[in-house]
Every structure is written in C-alpha cells, then in structure tokens.
Design an enzyme around this catalytic site. Structure first.
Site, mmCIF file in Angstrom:
data_model
loop_
_atom_site.group_PDB
_atom_site.id
_atom_site.type_symbol
_atom_site.label_atom_id
_atom_site.label_comp_id
_atom_site.label_asym_id
_atom_site.label_seq_id
_atom_site.Cartn_x
_atom_site.Cartn_y
_atom_site.Cartn_z
ATOM 1 N N TYR A 1 -28.597 -7.510 5.859
ATOM 2 C CA TYR A 1 -30.030 -7.746 6.790
ATOM 3 C C TYR A 1 -30.800 -8.865 6.138
ATOM 4 C CZ TYR A 1 -31.328 -4.102 3.022
ATOM 5 O OH TYR A 1 -31.476 -3.597 1.738
ATOM 6 N N CYS B 1 -58.579 21.299 -21.164
ATOM 7 C CA CYS B 1 -57.177 20.695 -20.982
ATOM 8 C C CYS B 1 -56.335 21.727 -21.500
ATOM 9 C CB CYS B 1 -57.388 19.632 -21.772
ATOM 10 S SG CYS B 1 -55.614 18.688 -22.285
ATOM 11 N N GLU C 1 -27.361 -3.312 2.445
ATOM 12 C CA GLU C 1 -27.435 -1.640 2.093
ATOM 13 C C GLU C 1 -26.137 -1.484 2.540
ATOM 14 O OE1 GLU C 1 -30.437 -1.258 1.527
ATOM 15 O OE2 GLU C 1 -30.693 0.865 0.982
ATOM 16 N N CYS D 1 -54.569 20.195 -25.009
ATOM 17 C CA CYS D 1 -55.316 20.096 -26.452
ATOM 18 C C CYS D 1 -56.598 21.004 -26.440
ATOM 19 C CB CYS D 1 -55.657 18.688 -26.737
ATOM 20 S SG CYS D 1 -56.845 18.235 -25.737
ATOM 21 N N LYS E 1 -39.745 -7.702 10.514
ATOM 22 C CA LYS E 1 -39.579 -8.873 9.745
ATOM 23 C C LYS E 1 -40.324 -10.064 10.630
ATOM 24 C CE LYS E 1 -35.643 -7.338 7.062
ATOM 25 N NZ LYS E 1 -34.325 -7.371 6.937
ATOM 26 N N TYR F 1 2.226 1.961 -3.396
ATOM 27 C CA TYR F 1 1.052 2.528 -4.153
ATOM 28 C C TYR F 1 0.760 3.916 -3.918
ATOM 29 C CZ TYR F 1 -3.713 3.013 -6.124
ATOM 30 O OH TYR F 1 -4.625 3.338 -6.628
ATOM 31 N N ASP F 2 0.722 4.309 -2.694
ATOM 32 C CA ASP F 2 0.491 5.630 -2.294
ATOM 33 C C ASP F 2 1.691 6.805 -2.843
ATOM 34 O OD1 ASP F 2 -1.581 4.963 -0.978
ATOM 35 O OD2 ASP F 2 -0.931 4.821 1.092
ATOM 36 N N LYS G 1 -34.144 1.135 8.918
ATOM 37 C CA LYS G 1 -34.257 1.069 7.438
ATOM 38 C C LYS G 1 -33.335 2.011 6.763
ATOM 39 C CE LYS G 1 -37.194 0.970 3.379
ATOM 40 N NZ LYS G 1 -36.592 2.171 2.440
ATOM 41 N N LYS H 1 -42.138 3.968 8.274
ATOM 42 C CA LYS H 1 -41.529 5.130 7.916
ATOM 43 C C LYS H 1 -41.714 5.921 8.901
ATOM 44 C CE LYS H 1 -40.144 4.237 3.489
ATOM 45 N NZ LYS H 1 -40.439 5.015 2.722
ATOM 46 N N ARG I 1 -29.312 -3.858 -7.199
ATOM 47 C CA ARG I 1 -30.657 -4.316 -7.252
ATOM 48 C C ARG I 1 -31.379 -4.474 -8.560
ATOM 49 N NH1 ARG I 1 -35.941 -2.078 -6.528
ATOM 50 N NH2 ARG I 1 -37.348 -3.543 -5.644
ATOM 51 N N GLU J 1 -35.553 -3.349 13.060
ATOM 52 C CA GLU J 1 -33.970 -2.891 12.610
ATOM 53 C C GLU J 1 -34.251 -1.647 11.900
ATOM 54 O OE1 GLU J 1 -32.279 -5.345 9.300
ATOM 55 O OE2 GLU J 1 -34.161 -6.262 9.638
ATOM 56 N N ASP K 1 0.693 -1.158 -0.062
ATOM 57 C CA ASP K 1 -0.073 0.027 -0.027
ATOM 58 C C ASP K 1 0.768 1.348 -0.084
ATOM 59 O OD1 ASP K 1 -1.921 -1.658 -0.065
ATOM 60 O OD2 ASP K 1 -2.799 -1.087 1.845
ATOM 61 N N ALA K 2 1.979 1.195 0.755
ATOM 62 C CA ALA K 2 2.636 2.452 0.850
ATOM 63 C C ALA K 2 3.369 2.722 -0.478
ATOM 64 C CB ALA K 2 4.036 1.873 1.823
ATOM 65 N N SER L 1 -39.025 -5.249 -2.858
ATOM 66 C CA SER L 1 -38.949 -3.880 -1.983
ATOM 67 C C SER L 1 -40.066 -4.235 -0.853
ATOM 68 C CB SER L 1 -39.453 -2.880 -2.824
ATOM 69 O OG SER L 1 -40.735 -3.400 -3.607
ATOM 70 N N CYS M 1 -59.312 15.420 -18.960
ATOM 71 C CA CYS M 1 -59.483 15.910 -20.297
ATOM 72 C C CYS M 1 -60.322 14.954 -21.168
ATOM 73 C CB CYS M 1 -58.040 16.015 -20.909
ATOM 74 S SG CYS M 1 -57.848 15.900 -22.591
ATOM 75 N N ASP N 1 -30.950 4.102 4.656
ATOM 76 C CA ASP N 1 -31.277 5.060 3.340
ATOM 77 C C ASP N 1 -29.992 4.883 2.422
ATOM 78 O OD1 ASP N 1 -32.390 6.402 1.596
ATOM 79 O OD2 ASP N 1 -32.591 8.280 2.700
ATOM 80 N N CYS O 1 -55.328 14.086 -27.693
ATOM 81 C CA CYS O 1 -54.670 14.966 -26.803
ATOM 82 C C CYS O 1 -53.232 14.623 -26.755
ATOM 83 C CB CYS O 1 -55.218 14.933 -25.428
ATOM 84 S SG CYS O 1 -54.145 15.820 -24.218
HETATM 85 S S1 IVH Z 1 -35.307 -5.998 3.934
HETATM 86 C C1 IVH Z 1 -37.269 -9.090 0.952
HETATM 87 N N1 IVH Z 1 -34.057 -4.466 5.647
HETATM 88 O O1 IVH Z 1 -35.273 -0.823 1.692
HETATM 89 C C2 IVH Z 1 -36.958 -8.027 1.996
HETATM 90 N N2 IVH Z 1 -34.494 -3.779 3.513
HETATM 91 O O2 IVH Z 1 -37.994 -0.472 0.528
HETATM 92 C C3 IVH Z 1 -35.679 -7.291 1.590
HETATM 93 N N3 IVH Z 1 -33.627 -1.254 3.031
HETATM 94 O O3 IVH Z 1 -34.846 -2.630 -1.397
HETATM 95 C C4 IVH Z 1 -35.484 -5.917 2.076
HETATM 96 N N4 IVH Z 1 -32.824 -0.942 5.120
HETATM 97 O O4 IVH Z 1 -32.828 -1.584 -0.074
HETATM 98 C C5 IVH Z 1 -34.610 -4.584 4.547
HETATM 99 N N5 IVH Z 1 -33.133 -3.216 7.084
HETATM 100 C C6 IVH Z 1 -33.636 -3.404 6.097
HETATM 101 C C7 IVH Z 1 -33.491 -2.329 5.021
HETATM 102 C C8 IVH Z 1 -33.919 -2.496 3.713
HETATM 103 C C9 IVH Z 1 -32.794 -0.584 3.851
HETATM 104 C C10 IVH Z 1 -34.075 -1.084 1.731
HETATM 105 C C11 IVH Z 1 -33.843 -1.961 0.864
HETATM 106 C C12 IVH Z 1 -35.098 -2.323 0.083
HETATM 107 C C13 IVH Z 1 -35.699 -1.220 0.227
HETATM 108 C C14 IVH Z 1 -37.352 -1.460 0.342
#
Ligand code: IVH
Length: 708
Positions: free
Chosen positions: A244, A426, A192, A429, A308, A52-53, A134, A332, A155, A132, A49-50, A98, A450, A136, A456
């Site tokens: 997850y 409308c 994620e 149109c 879950k 490379y750096d 979620k 949410k 995905r 757990e 690594d060194a 999802s 419309c 982002d 249209c």
């Molecule tokens: S479970 C079959 N767990 O949320 C179930 N999803 O809105 C698979 N996500 O596409 C998903 N945190 O990208 C699960 N703790 C978590 C999550 C999670 C984020 C995302 C995931 C999924 C999207 C669905």
C-alpha cells in the site's frame, strides 16, 4: 552392526531398530535443514517439493514410532520456537512512519480541511483522496533491485528494523521477482503482512490437538511467525500480504497514489482490491461505512480505513509531522465493548507523580484480546461515572490504546457497595497527593499528584522507564521489567547508574550473572548495548530527561533551536529571568508555548535535577543537533514570515523553511536573520527595518533556497 549404517535410509519405518531410528532421525534433521536453507534463504532448491515432503513425512513417521528419540532440533519441533534476537539490523533509507488517527466524521473533516488549507486558495480544492482498509497486521519493507527481492525488513522503530528476508521469501503472496514493463531499478514496496481468520483458526486447532498453547490473535501470530529463526516455521503459517506504500525508489511509475498502487499490482504485488478514489469528505465517510459493513466477511482483521492524498506532488509538499505524514490519516472503527466485574482499583504513580486509577477486572475477552486492566482516568471520572468496587462495568478497547472503563450497569450493583475514596497520599511514598491549581484558569487540575518528587520510588522508577524507552535511550535488553528489578535491587537508582553498572558489576559480590534470566552472554550483550548509547542525539537526550510537557516533537524543536546541550542549558538558566532575552527567545520558538517554556525552565532551576543531570553527563555525550545533511543557505537561520504570499500558505511556508534547516519564529527580534514579507506586511516589516533585519520578497525567498 552400529546405528551408523547408511542402509537405514532405505529401510521401512516398521523395521528400524532403536539405534537405526536414531541415526535416521539425525540424518533427516540435517537433510531437511539443508534443503530449507537452499529453498528459503538461497532461493535455489535442489529437490522437488514432493521429495521434500517425503523427507518430512518420514521424519514424522519415525518419531511417531519412537517418541523417545525425538530430537530437540527436529524439524517437527520447530513450530512455536521462541522468537529470535538474532536478526541483523536494517536501517531504512526512507523511515517507516505511522499514521495519525481520526475517530469521527468531524476528525475526517478537520483532516481534509487541514490538507486543503495547507495550500494556497483554490490549489487543492479538488484534490482527491484514496480510501483503503487499514490492515491489522505488521508492516514490512520489501526492497527490489532490478526487479529482484533482495531485502525484507520489519518496521522496528521506524528508523531501523530487522532483516527477515529468508522468512519473507516463504510467503507465497510476495513475489521474488517483479515482472512486466518499467520496473524501476530500485523499488521498496511497503505493506502489511497478515494472517487470515481461517488459517489462524486452523493453526490454533492444531496447537490444541497437540496439547500446546493457543495463540491470542492473528496479528500477534503473524508477527511471531515472521520472527522465527527457522524459515520453515514461517512457511507453515500461511501468511498473506498487501502492498500500500513505498520507500526508496529510483523512479515512480505514476504521479498519483492510485497510479502507483495499480503499477505495483501489475508487477505482481498483491494490493487491496477495495482501494477506491474519493473526491469529497462524504465519499470518504461512505467508504468507511462500507468497509465497516464488509468487515466481518473479509476473512482478515482490519481496524479502520486509511485516507491518502492522491496526488504525489501534494503529498510531497505536505510532508511529515514527527512520525506521521500530513497527507494521510487512519479513520478507526469504533472500539469493541464488553461487560465484566470490577474487582478492585489500583492507584499507579506516573513519572511526573500523577496518580492514575487502574481498574482490576474479572478477565474478559474484548475484540479477541483478554483484558484484565483498564484505565479509570482520574478521580473526577470515577465520581462522575459513580464506579464502585464490585460493580458490573462496561469496558472498551480500541486498537492499541489502553482499555477504558466506560460506565457502570447500576441495576446489577450488589447491595452495600461503598463509593470509592480516592487516596490523598501517594501509595508509593506516603507523601501528600494534591491537585494543583492552574495558574491561569484558577481551576483545579483533574490529576492528583504525589508531592514526593525525587524521594518517591514510583516516580523514580517511571522516570527510569521513560529514560530507556524506545524513543529515548532505547537500550536493547534494558526494558521496563529490567529497570524495575534493577531499581529494587539497588543497582540502578538514577540514569547515570545505568552507565556505571558494568564497572560496579565487576566489583560486587552479587553480579548480574548470578541472577535468574541472566548469563554471561546476555550480561555482555547488555553492557555492549549500554556502551553503544554513550553518544546520543541531542533530541533523544532532551526527550529522555522526561521533563513534563516535553514530548518528542518539542524535544526536537529545542534541539534544533539550541543546537547543543550546553547552549540549551545556558539559555534555560538565563530564561528563569522573565525579562531576559533568553526568555523571549524561548517563547518565540514557533511551537513552544508558555506551559512548555515554564516546564523546562523549572526543570533547570531544580537543584536535584541538576545533580542527576551532571552525574549523567559524566557518562554520556549528547551530540550536537545535526540539521539535515543537505545544508542550504538558510540552514540554522531564523526566519519570520509576514503578510500574505502568492504561492505559499503560512503552513506550507513554515514546513518549507524547516525542510531547508531554518528555524521559524513568530515575531521579529535582533535574532531574526530574514523577514519574508508578502503583501500588506505591517508592524513586523517596520520592526525588521528598524532592527536592520534583511527583508525578502516571496520571490527572493524561493531564489535564496534555490527553488528557482
Ligand atoms: S500507509 C506513510 N496504509 O498502519 C504511510 N498503513 O498506524 C504509511 N497499515 O505502520 C502507512 N494498513 O503498518 C498504510 N492501508 C494501509 C495500512 C497501513 C495498515 C499500518 C501500517 C502503519 C500503521 C500506522
């Protein structure tokens, strides 16, 4: 002496001549690229690594002294490179799904009730749930074979994603090898990838210092970082990962969600330490409140809590509805809000002619994203909220949903603002726009539509956009923007035109190649992508037609029920007679109500639609609907369940029948193949006996499908 002197590699930066510097920069670019490939793609570095750096530092030092010589392909220039279109496609053996959403405690209660009611009384009363955060970020599938990371895929649309293995290998959180006991032969970790707040801030500070554009939010940056052609860029972005869920596995290390997560953790996969087990709705809601409190201190973005079902046998029995599992839900967090000025109201015309008022706003940041447009829903909502152009309004943004205008701050209203008058024609149109009267309730529809139909242009464009959308034709290189432009230029006015574009393009004096943004290669790619779609699955085809009320799930249901497009068409034409057996059969499909039935019949009764359809069918072939490969004795058969059963609730019975490829109907007719009769079966049993339909007991049913 020429610049191509080997000795320049050993010279001090300060002593290099222009020519030597140029040679040296070329050498460094090549060498660094070579080592990147060894390190990231092959997992076999040749230097430390060194060392490379040191190469990278020398490159930068020379560039600092000779800014005029910076190469476009220099490693220093790769940060922020455009996302690539060149990743190979990967088909997920187990689709990436999802989640359904819950927005309130009541929604969570409904979810838990639904789960418990799915099973026979008492069976799942005690069933636990995991809770757990979620995350982002963006979801990823990591395939391990004999413990080694062999493939990482995004995905994508859930069925196919992109191979980003080389980039994923640069993420320190993600083990290249799973260690410890009992690692299965094949194990796909799903989870994620995300960016922490501090790393995001640091990256943006560096961008700013370099006079470059800053990034919008950690999630988009993480996604962009993963789609880089050069893995060293991904490496520089400091991404993180939590596992997850899982995809294809040769064996499971436990029989609960929590157990598998713990096993993954033991193998070296990072999992979220906040994950906990809950036994009641109240405990779930407490978890939600706790995580919300902790949210701002976590250091990464979360947008809710995922619950879950813990027992995997129950998860399996619950199965899926279209794209989301019945055994999980995302609860949410409440949306974030801001106030801003309403500068104008634009009326958008949708695919079915609906007029939607869109608020044009003074740009404002809500939850890290700049918002300039928000929905005002419809005419009545504007009146109810008393929104006037020029008002100060409260807007709200939640996750991926369109921001909305919530209310007006009346104290801030300038004098002389006039109430907004919703147009009665409308804007696209000029046709009359009307509010239909609901045939049953006699009430006026909230949506003004419309009446221009196919004349249209706005409706036509929206239909085309729907036609090419992700869950419909999904043609690479042909998105909303292109469709709009093609429509305006007269290249594509209806779906069939997409498929004749190539032939016409060869003859026209204004070929696509001459347009901005299009070159020989991209045009060739577009035609290849279009031609690839000449054969398409029946459910996608039906969905693509954009019939009102027919979403993906209904399209699938119709495809499954009728099998081929010709059969569907013949049946829908016959069904226009409400006395016909075709009409009865359509209404008898479990999941199709009268509104949907009428909409599809109406579609086939309209001559213009038939014209558009027939032109399209000259070009494309909807493939017969394939019932899941494993055919069973009940595949394609129509089954009716009646009476109360011992082992199955009605919901589970339906899901089970569909899993074996059967169609479930609500009432017995001559089309019924089997009536499964539980205790106290009544009129349906009688009718089946009259019609000579085969009657099965619950045990017969289990034997028939081979579950015992
Ligand atoms: S479970 C079959 N767990 O949320 C179930 N999803 O809105 C698979 N996500 O596409 C998903 N945190 O990208 C699960 N703790 C978590 C999550 C999670 C984020 C995302 C995931 C999924 C999207 C669905």
């Amino acid at each position: 002496m020429s610049g191509g002197d080997d000795s320049s590699a050993n010279m001090l930066v300060e002593e290099l001549t222009d020519a030597q510097a140029e040679t040296e920069l070329q050498r460094l670019t090549e060498e660094i690229t070579h080592h990147d490939a060894l390190y990231y793609a092959d997992d076999a570095p040749e230097i430390t690594d060194a060392d490379y750096d040191a190469l990278r530092q020398r490159n930068e030092a020379i560039e600092a002294r000779f800014p005029g010589l910076i190469r476009p392909d220099s490693p220093s220039q790769r940060v922020g490179a455009a996302p690539s279109e060149q990743f190979a496609k990967v088909t997920h053996t187990v689709p990436m799904l999802s989640l359904g959403n819950a927005f309130s405690g009541d929604d969570v209660r409904d979810f838990v009730d639904r789960v418990r009611r799915f099973f026979k009384k008492g069976e799942a009363n005690e069933a636990a749930f995991t809770a757990e955060p979620k995350i982002d970020g963006l979801s990823i599938s990591l395939r391990y074979e004999r413990g080694k990371l062999v493939l990482a895929a995004t995905r994508g649309d859930g069925a196919t994603g992109e191979n980003v293995t080389a980039n994923v290998r640069t993420i320190p959180d993600i083990p290249h090898v799973l260690s410890g006991a009992n690692v299965p032969d094949v194990f796909e970790v799903r989870g994620e990838i995300f960016m922490r707040h501090e790393d995001f801030a640091e990256l943006n500070a560096a961008q700013e210092a370099a006079g470059k554009q800053t990034y919008v939010n950690p999630r988009n940056t993480a996604a962009g970082s993963l789609r880089q052609l050069d893995p060293s860029v991904t490496a520089s972005r400091k991404l993180h990962f939590f596992g997850y869920a899982w995809g294809e596995v040769s064996a499971l290390p436990a029989d609960t969600q929590m157990g598998v997560i713990e096993a993954m953790q033991k193998w070296g996969v990072p999992t979220n330490p906040l994950t906990r087990l809950c036994h009641t709705v109240d405990e779930l809601i407490t978890a939600h409140a706790d995580f919300e409190t902790e949210r701002s201190a976590l250091g990464y973005d979360i947008d809710g809590v995922v619950y879950k079902v813990d027992r995997l046998d129950l998860q399996e029995r619950l199965g899926f509805v279209s794209r989301a599992p019945r055994w999980a839900i995302a609860h949410k967090f409440p949306a974030e809000r801001a106030t801003t000025i309403l500068k104008g109201i634009e009326i958008q015309v949708g695919r079915t002619g609906s007029l939607t008022p869109v608020a044009k706003l003074e740009p404002v940041t809500v939850g890290g994203v700049v918002v300039q447009n928000a929905t005002l829903h419809n005419e009545d909502e504007i009146a109810r909220k008393g929104v006037r152009i020029g008002d100060t309004v409260v807007i709200q943004r939640a996750g991926d949903v369109i921001p909305q205008v919530l209310s007006v701050i009346e104290e801030k209203r300038p004098k002389d603002l006039k109430p907004f008058e919703f147009p009665k024609v409308c804007p696209a149109c000029g046709s009359h726009a009307v509010r239909e009267i609901h045939p049953k309730t006699g009430r006026e529809d909230v949506v003004r539509r419309c009446t221009g139909g196919l004349i249209c242009p706005a409706q036509a464009v929206e239909r085309l956009k729907h036609f090419v959308s992700r869950n419909a034709y999904d043609i690479e290189g042909l998105g909303s923007k292109q469709v709009e432009a093609f429509y305006e230029e007269g290249r594509v006015m209806r779906p069939a035109d997409i498929f004749t574009l190539e032939v016409r393009n060869a003859r026209t004096d204004k070929p696509l190649q001459g347009k901005e943004g299009w070159g020989d290669q991209s045009v060739a790619n577009l035609f290849a992508a279009i031609n690839e779609r000449r054969a398409i699955s029946l459910d996608r085809f039906i969905y693509a037609l954009g019939v009102r009320h027919i979403g993906e799930t209904t399209a699938r249901l119709l495809a499954r029920s009728y099998g081929t497009f010709d059969a569907l068409r013949v049946a829908m034409i016959a069904a226009s007679d409400h006395e016909s057996s075709a009409y009865e059969e359509l209404n008898n499909i479990d999941g199709i109500g009268q509104v949907v039935a009428d909409a599809i019949i109406e579609f086939f009764a309209e001559d213009h639609n038939i014209e558009v359809l027939d032109a399209l069918l000259q070009e494309v072939t909807p493939e017969p609907f394939l019932v899941e490969e494993t055919s069973s004795p009940v595949t394609g058969k129509t089954v009716v369940f009646t009476g109360s059963m011992e082992r199955l609730s009605r919901s589970e019975a339906k899901v089970m029948a569909e899993r074996y490829g059967a169609k479930v109907a609500g009432s017995v007719s001559s089309k019924t193949d089997y009536l499964v009769a539980g205790e106290a079966a009544g009129s349906k049993l009688k009718k089946a006996q009259e019609l000579g339909v085969q009657v099965l007991s619950e045990d017969d049913w289990f034997r028939l499908v081979g579950e015992e």
